[in-house]
Design a protein around this motif. Structure first.
Motif, PDB file in Angstrom:
ATOM      1  N   ARG A 140      -9.147  -3.444   4.758  1.00  0.00           N
ATOM      2  CA  ARG A 140      -9.786  -4.378   5.695  1.00  0.00           C
ATOM      3  C   ARG A 140     -10.961  -3.710   6.391  1.00  0.00           C
ATOM      4  NH1 ARG A 140      -4.335  -5.499   6.475  1.00  0.00           N
ATOM      5  NH2 ARG A 140      -4.314  -4.419   8.478  1.00  0.00           N
ATOM      6  N   SER A 141     -10.816  -2.447   6.750  1.00  0.00           N
ATOM      7  CA  SER A 141     -11.912  -1.713   7.374  1.00  0.00           C
ATOM      8  C   SER A 141     -13.081  -1.558   6.404  1.00  0.00           C
ATOM      9  CB  SER A 141     -11.423  -0.348   7.847  1.00  0.00           C
ATOM     10  OG  SER A 141     -12.455   0.347   8.491  1.00  0.00           O
ATOM     11  N   ALA A 142     -12.782  -1.241   5.151  1.00  0.00           N
ATOM     12  CA  ALA A 142     -13.835  -1.128   4.139  1.00  0.00           C
ATOM     13  C   ALA A 142     -14.587  -2.450   4.009  1.00  0.00           C
ATOM     14  CB  ALA A 142     -13.232  -0.719   2.797  1.00  0.00           C
ATOM     15  N   TYR A 143     -13.851  -3.543   3.965  1.00  0.00           N
ATOM     16  CA  TYR A 143     -14.495  -4.854   3.874  1.00  0.00           C
ATOM     17  C   TYR A 143     -15.379  -5.112   5.095  1.00  0.00           C
ATOM     18  CZ  TYR A 143     -15.299  -9.828   3.548  1.00  0.00           C
ATOM     19  OH  TYR A 143     -15.910 -11.040   3.502  1.00  0.00           O
ATOM     20  N   ASP A 144     -14.832  -4.858   6.270  1.00  0.00           N
ATOM     21  CA  ASP A 144     -15.585  -5.098   7.500  1.00  0.00           C
ATOM     22  C   ASP A 144     -16.884  -4.291   7.544  1.00  0.00           C
ATOM     23  OD1 ASP A 144     -13.629  -6.838   8.376  1.00  0.00           O
ATOM     24  OD2 ASP A 144     -12.721  -5.407   9.777  1.00  0.00           O
ATOM     25  N   CYS A 151       0.853  -1.178   0.000  1.00  0.00           N
ATOM     26  CA  CYS A 151       0.000   0.000   0.000  1.00  0.00           C
ATOM     27  C   CYS A 151       0.896   1.237   0.000  1.00  0.00           C
ATOM     28  CB  CYS A 151      -0.898   0.014   1.226  1.00  0.00           C
ATOM     29  SG  CYS A 151      -1.816   1.560   1.392  1.00  0.00           S
ATOM     30  N   PRO A 152       0.797   2.078  -1.022  1.00  0.00           N
ATOM     31  CA  PRO A 152       1.670   3.252  -1.082  1.00  0.00           C
ATOM     32  C   PRO A 152       1.375   4.284  -0.004  1.00  0.00           C
ATOM     33  CG  PRO A 152       0.093   3.290  -2.887  1.00  0.00           C
ATOM     34  CD  PRO A 152      -0.065   1.979  -2.188  1.00  0.00           C
ATOM     35  N   GLU A 153       0.152   4.357   0.477  1.00  0.00           N
ATOM     36  CA  GLU A 153      -0.217   5.335   1.500  1.00  0.00           C
ATOM     37  C   GLU A 153       0.220   4.898   2.897  1.00  0.00           C
ATOM     38  OE1 GLU A 153      -1.913   8.452   1.379  1.00  0.00           O
ATOM     39  OE2 GLU A 153      -1.348   8.264  -0.720  1.00  0.00           O
ATOM     40  N   CYS A 154       0.136   3.632   3.172  1.00  0.00           N
ATOM     41  CA  CYS A 154       0.450   3.124   4.516  1.00  0.00           C
ATOM     42  C   CYS A 154       1.925   2.752   4.672  1.00  0.00           C
ATOM     43  CB  CYS A 154      -0.417   1.922   4.836  1.00  0.00           C
ATOM     44  SG  CYS A 154      -2.175   2.314   4.947  1.00  0.00           S
ATOM     45  N   SER A 155       2.621   2.589   3.558  1.00  0.00           N
ATOM     46  CA  SER A 155       4.024   2.182   3.621  1.00  0.00           C
ATOM     47  C   SER A 155       4.927   3.365   3.956  1.00  0.00           C
ATOM     48  CB  SER A 155       4.469   1.601   2.277  1.00  0.00           C
ATOM     49  OG  SER A 155       3.783   0.413   2.010  1.00  0.00           O
ATOM     50  N   GLY A 156       5.928   3.079   4.766  1.00  0.00           N
ATOM     51  CA  GLY A 156       6.965   4.056   5.038  1.00  0.00           C
ATOM     52  C   GLY A 156       8.190   3.731   4.213  1.00  0.00           C
ATOM     53  N   ARG A 157       9.132   4.607   4.245  1.00  0.00           N
ATOM     54  CA  ARG A 157      10.353   4.400   3.464  1.00  0.00           C
ATOM     55  C   ARG A 157      11.054   3.103   3.883  1.00  0.00           C
ATOM     56  NH1 ARG A 157      14.467   9.170   2.286  1.00  0.00           N
ATOM     57  NH2 ARG A 157      12.826   9.583   0.795  1.00  0.00           N
ATOM     58  N   ARG A 158      11.103   2.847   5.175  1.00  0.00           N
ATOM     59  CA  ARG A 158      11.817   1.664   5.679  1.00  0.00           C
ATOM     60  C   ARG A 158      10.899   0.496   6.017  1.00  0.00           C
ATOM     61  NH1 ARG A 158      17.133   3.202   8.414  1.00  0.00           N
ATOM     62  NH2 ARG A 158      17.446   5.318   7.680  1.00  0.00           N
ATOM     63  N   ARG A 159       9.606   0.770   6.065  1.00  0.00           N
ATOM     64  CA  ARG A 159       8.686  -0.278   6.495  1.00  0.00           C
ATOM     65  C   ARG A 159       7.490  -0.364   5.546  1.00  0.00           C
ATOM     66  NH1 ARG A 159       6.600  -1.104  12.639  1.00  0.00           N
ATOM     67  NH2 ARG A 159       6.081  -3.280  12.368  1.00  0.00           N
ATOM     68  N   PRO A 160       7.560  -1.224   4.552  1.00  0.00           N
ATOM     69  CA  PRO A 160       6.433  -1.357   3.624  1.00  0.00           C
ATOM     70  C   PRO A 160       5.243  -2.035   4.311  1.00  0.00           C
ATOM     71  CG  PRO A 160       8.148  -2.949   3.084  1.00  0.00           C
ATOM     72  CD  PRO A 160       8.673  -2.094   4.201  1.00  0.00           C
ATOM     73  N   GLN A 161       4.068  -1.650   3.892  1.00  0.00           N
ATOM     74  CA  GLN A 161       2.830  -2.252   4.408  1.00  0.00           C
ATOM     75  C   GLN A 161       2.192  -3.049   3.285  1.00  0.00           C
ATOM     76  OE1 GLN A 161       1.113  -2.248   7.479  1.00  0.00           O
ATOM     77  NE2 GLN A 161      -0.090  -3.727   6.339  1.00  0.00           N
ATOM     78  N   ARG A 162       2.123  -4.361   3.482  1.00  0.00           N
ATOM     79  CA  ARG A 162       1.526  -5.224   2.468  1.00  0.00           C
ATOM     80  C   ARG A 162       0.051  -4.895   2.284  1.00  0.00           C
ATOM     81  NH1 ARG A 162       4.223  -7.447  -1.141  1.00  0.00           N
ATOM     82  NH2 ARG A 162       2.705  -9.090  -1.355  1.00  0.00           N
ATOM     83  N   ALA A 163      -0.404  -5.013   1.052  1.00  0.00           N
ATOM     84  CA  ALA A 163      -1.820  -4.856   0.747  1.00  0.00           C
ATOM     85  C   ALA A 163      -2.494  -6.223   0.924  1.00  0.00           C
ATOM     86  CB  ALA A 163      -1.987  -4.354  -0.674  1.00  0.00           C
ATOM     87  N   PRO A 164      -3.707  -6.291   1.325  1.00  0.00           N
ATOM     88  CA  PRO A 164      -4.575  -5.181   1.654  1.00  0.00           C
ATOM     89  C   PRO A 164      -4.232  -4.589   3.026  1.00  0.00           C
ATOM     90  CG  PRO A 164      -5.768  -7.226   1.982  1.00  0.00           C
ATOM     91  CD  PRO A 164      -4.413  -7.583   1.424  1.00  0.00           C
TER      92      PRO A 164
END
Length: 111
Positions: free
Chosen positions: A80-84, A62-75
């Motif tokens: 997940r909140s949208a799905y819930d 996820c480009p919005e949730c990822s940091g330079r040193r710590r990527p955040q896998r999608a979803p």
């Protein structure tokens, strides 16, 4: 200045959600139809805009949730909140029969 703006924005959004919640819970039929016709399309567009920003990139992050040193896998948490809220919540079972008021229970035919 950013802290003040953030406080004002959060307050305005929470207030708007409170108004919509109040209308949904206590509005008459005409008010509900009017609000549904104007607000549901706006809410849909808002969700779509938010989710587009959180689409996975070519690496599956996820480009919005990822940091330079710590990527955040999608979803990410936003997806997940949208799905819930939009899918799983709509599919959630209602209360069990023993939790329903007596007047809501119907006699079921005996096989």
């Amino acid at each position: 200045m950013d802290a003040i703006l953030g406080t004002v924005l959060r307050s305005a959004v929470r207030e708007r959600l409170d108004v919509l919640s109040e209308l949904a819970g206590r509005g008459d039929a005409a008010a509900l139809v009017s609000v549904a016709r104007t607000e549901i399309p706006r809410l849909i567009e808002g969700w779509r805009t938010l989710l587009t920003k959180h689409e996975a990139d070519e690496k599956g992050n996820c480009p919005e949730c990822s940091g330079r040193r710590r990527p955040q896998r999608a979803p990410c948490a936003v997806w997940r909140s949208a799905y819930d809220h939009l899918v799983a919540g709509a599919l959630a079972p209602g209360p069990a029969r023993h939790q329903l008021p007596a007047q809501e229970l119907r006699a079921e035919p005996v096989p």
